[in-house]
Design an enzyme around this catalytic site. Structure first.
Site: not given
Length: 276
Positions: A145, A184, A194, A197, A199
């Protein structure tokens, strides 16, 4: 459910107990699914099951982080500023076409597999929800991120910030162009990863009507190991969080297409992180 921050491996004390392994987490998930299946069978003739429990032990962070006190009612007469919460959150002029194309927000092309994600936002009767503000945020193709708290040692992309927004049209449709996010690591347990995906956030006519959820990708091998997705114990509800590849949505020599419809309420509602 609180958002899971992407983090690297935690330091291990020589006197600490053995770390929780993926096998441990998978056994916990299997046991909870069995229990949830039995509970669903008992109430098969009753109403559809609601949202998952606020704490899901395999997702370690949910136990200490979820709210434990009832919501506080706001009296608009006692607090004049509270009336602002019931007003429209955004206007049409605040959102531009560039906001929905995450690949065009910088001077260069971002790295990664370009994708188009689109679908419809519907109510429980199948009617389109028009003018809904839809926001997304995600990791880049390397699984990182663009946020100061993300210290995962994966490369940042100077041409990708990972945030976008749009308004649904008269058919309740939204559309984003972006890059497929990478997996990640996170500190839930040893060797925890994870799955890819995105959000999603949906606003109604006020900030108090915001719903947040996550969209996953079909065929991802990490789906079976993710305690956040597993917290949705009903198989049909869990499946509704996974997008479908749709070749008709793929654009020649440009992007692969995924379709993901969202139902905001009712027995077929898309699971959200409301109240977590």
């Amino acid at each position: 459910m609180p958002h899971s921050a992407p983090l690297g491996a935690a330091p291990v004390s020589p006197t600490a107990p053995p770390p929780t392994t993926q096998a441990d987490i998978s056994r916990e998930i299997a046991a909870l699914r069995t229990a949830a299946g039995a509970a669903d069978a008992e109430r098969a003739a009753g109403p559809a099951p609601g949202q998952p429990a606020r704490d899901f032990p395999p997702y370690r962070g949910s136990t200490p982080r979820h709210p434990r006190q009832p919501l506080v009612a706001i009296d608009a007469l006692a607090d004049p500023e509270a009336v602002e919460l019931t007003g429209p959150a955004f206007g049409v002029t605040d959102v531009t076409a560039l906001d929905a194309d995450l690949t065009r927000q910088h001077t260069g092309e971002p790295l990664g597999e370009r994708i188009t994600v689109t679908g419809r936002v519907l109510d429980r009767t199948g009617r389109p929800v028009r003018g809904q503000l839809v926001e997304i945020w995600q990791a880049n193709a390397a699984g990182r991120y663009a946020h100061r708290r993300d210290q995962h040692p994966a490369p940042l992309d100077p041409n990708f910030t990972g945030v976008g927004r749009c308004l649904t049209d008269d058919d309740g449709r939204y559309a984003f162009t972006t890059v497929k996010p990478g997996a990640y690591p996170w500190r839930n347990h040893d060797n925890a990863w994870r799955p890819a995906h995105i959000h999603f956030s949906f606003f109604g006519s006020a900030f108090t009507q915001r719903l947040v959820t996550q969209m996953y990708f079909p065929g991802d091998p990490l789906l079976a190991y993710d305690p956040i997705l597993a917290s949705v114990t009903e198989p049909a509800a869990r499946a509704r969080l996974v997008a479908a590849y749709d070749h008709q949505l793929s654009r020649p020599e440009h992007s692969l297409g995924y379709r993901w419809d969202v139902v905001l309420d009712g027995p077929s509602a898309t699971w959200t992180e409301e109240g977590r």
